[in-house]
Design a protein around this motif. Structure first.
Motif, short mmCIF file in Angstrom:
data_model
loop_
_atom_site.label_atom_id
_atom_site.label_comp_id
_atom_site.label_asym_id
_atom_site.label_seq_id
_atom_site.Cartn_x
_atom_site.Cartn_y
_atom_site.Cartn_z
N VAL A 1 -3.90 3.45 -3.42
CA VAL A 1 -2.61 2.85 -3.76
C VAL A 1 -2.52 1.44 -3.20
O VAL A 1 -2.15 0.48 -3.91
CB VAL A 1 -1.45 3.71 -3.21
CG1 VAL A 1 -0.12 2.98 -3.38
CG2 VAL A 1 -1.40 5.06 -3.91
N ALA A 2 -2.86 1.28 -1.93
CA ALA A 2 -2.75 -0.01 -1.27
C ALA A 2 -3.70 -1.04 -1.88
O ALA A 2 -3.35 -2.21 -2.04
CB ALA A 2 -3.02 0.14 0.22
N LYS A 3 -4.89 -0.58 -2.24
CA LYS A 3 -5.87 -1.50 -2.83
C LYS A 3 -5.38 -2.01 -4.17
O LYS A 3 -5.46 -3.22 -4.45
CB LYS A 3 -7.20 -0.77 -2.99
CG LYS A 3 -8.31 -1.66 -3.55
CD LYS A 3 -9.63 -0.89 -3.64
CE LYS A 3 -10.74 -1.79 -4.20
NZ LYS A 3 -12.03 -1.05 -4.32
N GLU A 4 -4.85 -1.11 -5.00
CA GLU A 4 -4.38 -1.52 -6.31
C GLU A 4 -3.18 -2.47 -6.21
O GLU A 4 -3.05 -3.42 -6.97
CB GLU A 4 -4.00 -0.30 -7.15
CG GLU A 4 -3.61 -0.67 -8.57
CD GLU A 4 -3.15 0.54 -9.36
OE1 GLU A 4 -3.37 0.54 -10.57
OE2 GLU A 4 -2.57 1.46 -8.77
N GLU A 5 -2.31 -2.20 -5.23
CA GLU A 5 -1.10 -3.02 -5.08
C GLU A 5 -1.34 -4.24 -4.19
O GLU A 5 -0.42 -5.03 -3.97
CB GLU A 5 0.03 -2.17 -4.50
CG GLU A 5 0.45 -1.02 -5.40
CD GLU A 5 1.58 -0.19 -4.82
OE1 GLU A 5 2.12 -0.58 -3.76
OE2 GLU A 5 1.92 0.84 -5.40
N ASP A 6 -2.58 -4.36 -3.66
CA ASP A 6 -2.91 -5.44 -2.75
C ASP A 6 -1.88 -5.50 -1.62
O ASP A 6 -1.30 -6.55 -1.32
CB ASP A 6 -2.95 -6.78 -3.49
CG ASP A 6 -3.56 -7.89 -2.63
OD1 ASP A 6 -4.34 -7.56 -1.72
OD2 ASP A 6 -3.26 -9.07 -2.87
N SER A 7 -1.69 -4.34 -0.98
CA SER A 7 -0.64 -4.22 0.04
C SER A 7 -1.21 -3.58 1.30
O SER A 7 -2.28 -2.98 1.28
CB SER A 7 0.50 -3.36 -0.52
OG SER A 7 1.57 -3.30 0.38
#
Length: 925
Positions: free
Chosen positions: A365-371
């Motif tokens: 999730v974090a990788k896709e959202e760059d978060s």
């Protein structure tokens, strides 16, 4: 402005450090809290919480709600503007500092304060609540101030008669009793000025213009006020100033910005902004596979709901409910604008296993959202979990990675505030337990989507806490996902009713078909959509696995093949540790140690983790299966391990748990099995036509449920088709036929089961918070007064005691188990003396992981006292190590034995901890 501030000589905080006298004016602390609250609203509070607070405050705009929160943050310490607080000694007992501040007040016009002596002291939270009521602030807001130190005032605080009673202690509030005197008026003006300033800063003309706040809204606001106060009170963020200064040299806003940014360094993750992703894509992106038909149907059901609340997903073991739940979390978080996840499981072992899976999902999730997203594992031994240990800390500037551990949320009372939390279900059940700082937990959960797994494993006592927790989650409109292999229809109904009660709906208000509760459809999704209760049953028909089942009273050892013909993986699951150890010894005598594995809860923690990993590598998905192995265990194997047996022998257990055990049989596809085990076979031992069940089994499970399970258990079980019908029959009211000579026993068992269940439910009610007050009634307060009345004091002392309260378990004593090695001690199996290296943090940390629970027979204060005395003599260096401070250690002798209170403990890496009574009673540790 500076001249005005000079008149404010009242202090909020004071400290002497290295001879320097420091203080913080009250007006400065209130200003700091005002700014911090605004910062929290802008950066930490998620959109879902903001909408909930709008609902709680009469649909004011978000901008107005922020100002309401800042108003309350500014007045939160108004109780410090009283003589009773201002004459308090500092924590450092610095008489110079105390005298200097009293002299400052004398110069500021508070004449005579230095000579004031009070024999009774009222806490500033109570004086604050009284003052606010006296100044016309309504009880809903005043009670938030009264509770901002963790516990709102009780019903008997005399506030209803404050004009005649509490306020009559005039010296505490106004220094003198004469309301016409100048000093009396001076205090009144100081208190009024705080409210007036708060109104002006927040854009309200008068206190009457403030909105009415519902009780659930007041709980969330109290949590935010506590959070803002803790941050504003941290001297690393908001330092004290010299006693010579009247106020900070920097601008208030600049000071606040600096302080908030320092706090943000310890909360480095970003707020989650969930995205809408097509169902087919999200499974592939997150997990690398296309969804199974059941997963897809569940995800479609979530997508179809307009006003989502609670979802119950009942489906067979091994179907991928976890992945479906994580997809649902993203769907629900997007719909309801939530900012995190809590994933609750029955045990530490299941929580540890789930933590890795949730971490993998969150990284995607974090990788896709760059978060940058923050995660936390929460249970009694979380700090010893290797994956959690090795996660990059947000305090490390070179940490890197898309998922971090936020430092600020590591405290015992703040963990629930972190965004993504995996832990034992206790963390959710504690929402319903009266204990201090409960508003923190409610605030944290109000930000999340809540997932609770394996609900069938919770007994009548725990279920009362679960129902009340769900009611409060419903009051906050927090989406919840309940996972289970299957549930009795009454349990399913109670879960839905509990959540809907929090939403303001009674059963008569539900829009649904009454007959729907009686369904035996499987898999099944039950969900709430606003006022509607919906059920989705149209799952594709699965090909059933036919399992041959034989009920027997034969000894387990007689059901095993001869030693020379042993082949395949045979699982044996029994109901007590003692029985598992006895069977393991018998099997070792016949087949040898290499062919036997044993797993239960009475191994040293590191040994148990090692054994679980070995089993998963051996008979987990893709495991390297030996030609022949007998694996013996207790309930730990029905809950936490994804393992596959060729043949299963199990003691009789309640039907839902028995089916969980059967779910470990032929669990994985494409496993090459011996010809004799190509058809799945289960032996259920411990059955009795005379209802004379094993004593250990009846200690763990109700004989009434065992009797009904035995009766309805067929010779052929079709999985999954039979799962729900079998569970419904056992927990339903269907009559069973039996001979006259056991009928009376069965009826007695039923009555006893009903009494025990009722007693458990009544016992649970002792410390459960009341349901939320959604509408003000004449007979019921809608404020926070009395909310935590009769709170559990033991639960306030430690997490472990709180967990025991929501699980109704006896307090067990956990020790660190090591073995005598030469003149020192070391780890079992290793035979290396580590006693001289105990001051090494890495060694101390490893020692702290060697925990073991003592048997119930030794769980008493005398054991603790004896161990404390022994540890002071022989393990005194432990108390100097952060990892070991407060721990109790037992050094077993070279044979793995120790004697305490006439009980000989015997630890063996193969069998775990065993014990027996001894005659001499000589203590040997």
């Amino acid at each position: 402005m500076k001249e005005e501030k000079k008149r404010h000589c009242l202090w909020a905080k004071k400290n002497e450090c290295k001879g320097l006298l420091k203080w913080l004016p009250l007006w400065q602390h209130l200003t700091d809290a005002w700014f911090v609250m605004g910062f929290l609203w802008d950066t930490w509070v998620c959109d879902g919480q903001k909408e909930e607070l709008r609902n709680a405050c009469g649909q004011l705009s978000r901008e107005k709600i922020k100002l309401v929160l800042q108003f309350i943050a500014y007045i939160h310490d108004i109780g410090k503007a009283t003589p009773v607080f201002q004459i308090m000694k500092g924590y450092g007992y610095s008489s110079d500092l105390d005298t200097a501040l009293l002299e400052k007040m004398e110069r500021g016009g508070f004449t005579g304060i230095s000579a004031l002596t009070l024999h009774e002291r009222i806490h500033h939270t109570q004086t604050g609540q009284v003052i606010l009521l006296h100044l016309g602030v309504r009880e809903d807001i005043a009670s938030i101030v009264g509770g901002h130190h963790g516990k709102p005032l009780d019903e008997d605080w005399k506030g209803d008669n404050w004009k005649d009673d509490d306020i009559s202690h005039f010296a505490q509030y106004y220094q003198v009793e004469d309301e016409h005197s100048l000093i009396y008026q001076k205090w009144r003006e100081a208190q009024q000025e705080i409210v007036t300033t708060a109104l002006a800063k927040s854009g309200f003309d008068c206190v009457e213009a403030l909105p009415k706040i519902t009780q659930p809204g007041a709980v969330l606001i109290e949590g935010l006020v506590m959070m803002a106060d803790w941050i504003a009170s941290n001297e690393r963020y908001f330092p004290l100033i010299s006693i010579e200064e009247e106020g900070c040299m920097t601008d208030d806003e600049e000071r606040a910005q600096t302080g908030c940014e320092k706090w943000k360094q310890e909360w480095q993750s970003h707020n989650w902004s969930p995205q809408e992703i097509p169902i087919e894509d999200i499974y592939r992106i997150r997990f690398g596979f296309a969804p199974r038909e059941e997963q897809k149907k569940f995800s479609e059901a979530v997508a179809a709901v307009e006003n989502p609340g609670m979802f119950i997903f009942e489906a067979p073991m091994g179907l991928g409910k976890t992945e479906a739940a994580l997809v649902a979390v993203e769907q629900l978080a997007y719909k309801k604008k939530q900012g995190g996840l809590f994933f609750g499981l029955p045990t530490q072992a299941t929580s540890n296993s789930m933590f890795d899976r949730v971490l993998h999902w969150l990284e995607a999730v974090a990788k896709e959202e760059d978060s940058l997203l923050g995660i936390r594992l929460q249970h009694g031994k979380a700090a010893l979990n290797e994956t959690f240990q090795h996660l990059s800390s947000s305090m490390d500037p070179d940490g890197g990675g898309s998922v971090v551990v936020n430092q600020w949320f590591g405290g015992r009372k703040t963990t629930a505030l972190d965004d993504f939390v995996v832990g034992t279900v206790d963390q959710c059940l504690l929402l319903a337990l009266k204990q201090n700082h409960l508003a923190f937990r409610h605030l944290g959960f109000s930000k999340k989507v809540v997932v609770i797994d394996e609900v069938h494993a919770y007994d009548a006592y725990m279920s009362q806490y679960l129902y009340r927790a769900l009611t409060w989650l419903g009051a906050y409109h927090v989406p919840a996902v309940i996972l289970s292999a299957t549930l009795p229809k009454e349990r399913r109904k109670k879960l839905i009713k509990a959540y809907m009660k929090g939403c303001g709906y009674k059963e008569k208000d539900f829009i649904m078909r009454t007959a729907a509760w009686d369904t035996e459809a499987y898999p099944l999704v039950t969900c709430t959509d606003g006022q509607q209760v919906k059920m989705m049953k149209d799952f594709p028909k699965k090909e059933n696995t036919e399992i041959h089942l034989e009920k027997t009273a034969q000894p387990i050892i007689e059901l095993l093949p001869p030693a020379a013909k042993g082949q395949g993986i045979i699982g044996i699951i029994v109901n007590t540790v003692k029985k598992a150890q006895e069977i393991a010894e018998e099997c070792v005598n016949v087949y040898g140690e290499d062919c036997v594995a044993l797993l239960h809860s009475r191994f040293i923690a590191t040994e148990r983790i090692k054994k679980e990993k070995q089993l998963s590598a051996m008979i987990g998905k893709g495991g390297v299966r030996p030609d022949f192995k007998i694996i013996i265990g207790t309930q730990v194997m029905e809950q936490s391990l994804d393992i596959d047996f060729d043949m299963l022998i199990t003691e009789l257990a309640p039907m839902d748990l028995l089916l969980q055990r059967i779910g470990r049989l032929h669990r994985h596809e494409k496993v090459k099995r011996p010809a004799i085990y190509e058809a799945p076979q289960v032996y259920v031992v411990g059955c009795s036509d005379t209802l004379d069940f094993d004593e250990g089994s009846t200690f763990v499970y109700a004989p009434y449920i065992l009797t009904r399970t035995q009766y309805f258990l067929p010779h052929q079980v079709h999985i999954p088709a039979d799962i729900s019908p079998l569970v419904q029959r056992v927990y339903g009211e269907d009559n069973i036929e039996m001979s006259a000579h056991v009928k009376g026993m069965y009826e007695d068992m039923k009555i006893n089961w009903q009494i025990i269940t009722e007693n458990k439910e009544k016992k649970a009610e002792t410390y459960i918070i009341e349901p939320p007050v959604l509408e003000k009634k004449k007979t019921q307060r809608s404020s926070l007064i009395g909310w935590l009345e009769n709170s559990n004091q033991a639960a306030n002392e430690s997490d472990e005691r709180a967990y025991m309260q929501v699980r109704d378990i006896q307090e067990n004593i956990e020790i660190i188990a090591l073995q005598k090695t030469g003149s020192g001690y070391g780890f079992f199996r290793e035979r290396k003396d580590i006693s001289k290296d105990i001051e090494n943090p890495e060694t101390a940390k490893r020692v702290a992981m060697e925990t073991l629970s003592l048997p119930a027979i030794l769980s008493n204060p005398k054991t603790i006292k004896l161990l404390e005395n022994q540890n002071r003599k022989e393990l005194s260096l432990w108390q100097e190590q952060p990892w070991l401070k407060g721990a109790l250690g037992i050094i077993f002798d070279e044979k793995g034995e120790a004697v305490i209170q006439g009980i000989k403990l015997m630890y063996d890496p193969m069998y775990g901890l065993q014990y027996e009574k001894v005659q001499d009673g000589i203590e040997r540790m």
